[in-house]
Design a protein around this motif. Structure first.
Motif, PDB file in Angstrom:
ATOM      1  N   THR A 150       0.714  -1.163  -0.146  1.00 35.98           N
ATOM      2  CA  THR A 150      -0.233   0.145  -0.030  1.00 35.98           C
ATOM      3  C   THR A 150       1.096   1.243  -0.190  1.00 35.98           C
ATOM      4  N   ARG A 151       2.297   1.331  -0.168  1.00 37.60           N
ATOM      5  CA  ARG A 151       3.203   2.007  -0.095  1.00 37.60           C
ATOM      6  C   ARG A 151       4.388   1.899  -0.722  1.00 37.60           C
ATOM      7  N   PRO A 152       4.589   2.607  -1.775  1.00 37.65           N
ATOM      8  CA  PRO A 152       5.565   2.491  -2.559  1.00 37.65           C
ATOM      9  C   PRO A 152       7.056   2.102  -2.055  1.00 37.65           C
ATOM     10  N   HIS A 153       7.478   1.610  -2.955  1.00 34.25           N
ATOM     11  CA  HIS A 153       8.690   0.832  -2.841  1.00 34.25           C
ATOM     12  C   HIS A 153       9.762   0.833  -4.309  1.00 34.25           C
ATOM     13  N   PRO A 154      10.255   1.599  -4.254  1.00 33.13           N
ATOM     14  CA  PRO A 154      10.263   1.555  -5.708  1.00 33.13           C
ATOM     15  C   PRO A 154      11.731   0.538  -5.831  1.00 33.13           C
ATOM     16  N   ALA A 155      12.462   1.072  -5.216  1.00 27.58           N
ATOM     17  CA  ALA A 155      13.259  -0.231  -5.188  1.00 27.58           C
ATOM     18  C   ALA A 155      12.761  -1.893  -5.688  1.00 27.58           C
ATOM     19  N   ALA A 156      12.295  -2.012  -5.047  1.00 24.62           N
ATOM     20  CA  ALA A 156      11.546  -3.057  -5.297  1.00 24.62           C
ATOM     21  C   ALA A 156      11.791  -3.879  -6.615  1.00 24.62           C
ATOM     22  N   PRO A 157      11.823  -5.074  -6.980  1.00 22.45           N
ATOM     23  CA  PRO A 157      11.281  -5.546  -8.476  1.00 22.45           C
ATOM     24  C   PRO A 157      10.269  -4.815  -8.998  1.00 22.45           C
ATOM     25  N   SER A 158      10.058  -5.426  -9.950  1.00 23.52           N
ATOM     26  CA  SER A 158       8.597  -5.464 -10.777  1.00 23.52           C
ATOM     27  C   SER A 158       8.751  -6.102 -12.045  1.00 23.52           C
ATOM     28  N   THR A 159       9.151  -7.215 -11.889  1.00 21.90           N
ATOM     29  CA  THR A 159       8.751  -8.446 -13.205  1.00 21.90           C
ATOM     30  C   THR A 159       8.896  -9.512 -11.803  1.00 21.90           C
ATOM     31  N   PRO A 160       7.828 -10.473 -13.309  1.00 25.46           N
ATOM     32  CA  PRO A 160       8.568 -11.816 -12.113  1.00 25.46           C
ATOM     33  C   PRO A 160      10.044 -12.230 -12.650  1.00 25.46           C
ATOM     34  N   PRO A 161      10.155 -13.415 -11.911  1.00 25.92           N
ATOM     35  CA  PRO A 161       9.053 -13.756 -10.424  1.00 25.92           C
ATOM     36  C   PRO A 161       9.251 -13.025  -9.425  1.00 25.92           C
ATOM     37  N   ALA A 162      10.733 -12.048  -9.275  1.00 27.22           N
ATOM     38  CA  ALA A 162      11.062 -11.015  -7.520  1.00 27.22           C
ATOM     39  C   ALA A 162       9.489 -10.581  -7.388  1.00 27.22           C
ATOM     40  N   ASN A 163       9.013  -9.688  -7.969  1.00 26.34           N
ATOM     41  CA  ASN A 163       7.968  -9.362  -7.820  1.00 26.34           C
ATOM     42  C   ASN A 163       6.962  -9.950  -6.691  1.00 26.34           C
ATOM     43  N   LYS A 164       6.210 -11.512  -7.793  1.00 23.94           N
ATOM     44  CA  LYS A 164       5.506 -11.653  -7.311  1.00 23.94           C
ATOM     45  C   LYS A 164       5.924 -12.672  -5.806  1.00 23.94           C
ATOM     46  N   ALA A 165       7.357 -13.018  -6.434  1.00 25.34           N
ATOM     47  CA  ALA A 165       7.863 -13.597  -4.555  1.00 25.34           C
ATOM     48  C   ALA A 165       7.764 -12.305  -3.054  1.00 25.34           C
ATOM     49  N   LEU A 166       7.781 -10.936  -3.626  1.00 25.72           N
ATOM     50  CA  LEU A 166       8.181  -9.567  -3.090  1.00 25.72           C
ATOM     51  C   LEU A 166       7.015  -9.260  -2.131  1.00 25.72           C
ATOM     52  N   ALA A 167       5.703  -9.135  -2.888  1.00 22.68           N
ATOM     53  CA  ALA A 167       5.215  -8.185  -2.860  1.00 22.68           C
ATOM     54  C   ALA A 167       3.914  -8.086  -2.007  1.00 22.68           C
ATOM     55  N   PRO A 168       3.418  -9.870  -2.018  1.00 21.96           N
ATOM     56  CA  PRO A 168       2.775  -9.758  -0.853  1.00 21.96           C
ATOM     57  C   PRO A 168       3.327  -9.484   0.353  1.00 21.96           C
ATOM     58  N   GLY A 169       4.955  -9.988   0.845  1.00 23.63           N
ATOM     59  CA  GLY A 169       5.677 -10.014   2.041  1.00 23.63           C
ATOM     60  C   GLY A 169       5.464  -8.142   2.226  1.00 23.63           C
ATOM     61  N   LEU A 170       5.841  -7.411   1.094  1.00 19.60           N
ATOM     62  CA  LEU A 170       5.258  -6.086   1.557  1.00 19.60           C
ATOM     63  C   LEU A 170       4.459  -5.522   2.284  1.00 19.60           C
ATOM     64  N   GLY A 171       3.135  -6.123   0.929  1.00 17.26           N
ATOM     65  CA  GLY A 171       1.719  -5.821   1.104  1.00 17.26           C
ATOM     66  C   GLY A 171       1.052  -6.134   3.021  1.00 17.26           C
ATOM     67  N   LEU A 172       1.580  -6.834   3.291  1.00 16.12           N
ATOM     68  CA  LEU A 172       1.970  -7.737   4.708  1.00 16.12           C
ATOM     69  C   LEU A 172       2.725  -6.431   6.135  1.00 16.12           C
ATOM     70  N   VAL A 173       3.530  -6.313   5.295  1.00 19.54           N
ATOM     71  CA  VAL A 173       3.996  -4.875   6.663  1.00 19.54           C
ATOM     72  C   VAL A 173       3.787  -3.865   6.175  1.00 19.54           C
ATOM     73  N   ASP A 174       3.184  -3.199   4.812  1.00 17.67           N
ATOM     74  CA  ASP A 174       2.906  -1.619   4.556  1.00 17.67           C
ATOM     75  C   ASP A 174       1.306  -1.675   5.327  1.00 17.67           C
ATOM     76  N   ARG A 175       1.223  -3.454   5.327  1.00 18.24           N
ATOM     77  CA  ARG A 175      -0.886  -2.952   5.801  1.00 18.24           C
ATOM     78  C   ARG A 175      -0.898  -2.933   7.573  1.00 18.24           C
ATOM     79  N   ALA A 176       0.703  -4.074   8.561  1.00 17.46           N
ATOM     80  CA  ALA A 176       0.493  -3.269   9.658  1.00 17.46           C
ATOM     81  C   ALA A 176       0.602  -2.078   9.935  1.00 17.46           C
ATOM     82  N   ARG A 177       1.990  -1.207   9.169  1.00 18.84           N
ATOM     83  CA  ARG A 177       2.603  -0.056   9.396  1.00 18.84           C
ATOM     84  C   ARG A 177       0.945   0.320   9.216  1.00 18.84           C
ATOM     85  N   ASP A 178      -0.022   0.800   8.287  1.00 20.31           N
ATOM     86  CA  ASP A 178      -0.970   1.879   8.560  1.00 20.31           C
ATOM     87  C   ASP A 178      -2.354   1.024   9.292  1.00 20.31           C
TER      88      ASP A 178
END
Length: 185
Positions: A150-178
């Motif tokens: 839910t927050r911008p992560h400009p350094a995060a990968p934007s293409t598969p497979p790395a984005n598919k692996a990392l996005a849910p974890g980043l989403g969980l952290v963002d939602r906790a912060r929110d």
């Protein structure tokens, strides 16, 4: 227009929701907390939308459209510019001297991206991709948005497979912060 349907309908609905948030921003008093709250809402919508496109739409563009690699690369570059602006806005208060100018720059970037997507990319998808594929992509995009950051992560990968692996974890952290900060509620 509600959420659902194929990927084009889903993403077009997202575009109209972001347009509405920008219009609400315009109606809010300059420097007001409402403007910061609306930028947070715009950020959440844009980040979730972008992550879902990067996970599912752009790989399909590469696979199904002639010149798909160049099209997807252009869209990813657009996302990169938007994400950097969102990251800048995250650190600004609504009464900061550059806040409104940064929002205007963001809106210009988003509007250009949306116009190109709806008038170029979506037209090509509708013409060259089977409806069953578009329907499946719509469902994948809806599912991806549920766990996307839910927050911008400009350094995060934007293409598969790395984005598919990392996005849910980043989403969980963002939602906790929110949740802790009350952002987006």
């Amino acid at each position: 227009m509600g959420h659902g349907g194929d990927v084009i309908q889903e993403l077009t609905t997202d575009h109209r929701e972001v347009d509405d948030l920008f219009n609400q921003f315009d109606d809010a008093a300059p420097g007001s907390p409402d403007r910061k709250r609306l930028v947070d809402a715009i950020t959440i919508e844009l980040v979730q939308h972008s992550v879902a496109e990067e996970m599912h739409l752009y790989p399909a563009v590469r696979e199904h459209l002639k010149g798909g690699d160049a099209l997807a690369d252009k869209e990813l570059a657009d996302h990169g510019r938007v994400e950097r602006l969102l990251k800048n806005l995250e650190a600004l208060d609504a009464d900061d001297s550059v806040f409104d100018a940064t929002v205007r720059e963001l809106r210009d970037e988003v509007t250009g991206h949306v116009d190109d997507e709806e008038n170029n990319l979506f037209t090509q998808l509708r013409t060259h991709v089977h409806q069953q594929v578009l329907d499946r992509l719509g469902e994948q995009v809806r599912e991806a948005k549920k766990t996307a950051p839910t927050r911008p992560h400009p350094a995060a990968p934007s293409t598969p497979p790395a984005n598919k692996a990392l996005a849910p974890g980043l989403g969980l952290v963002d939602r906790a912060r929110d949740y802790v900060t009350g952002r987006g509620q």
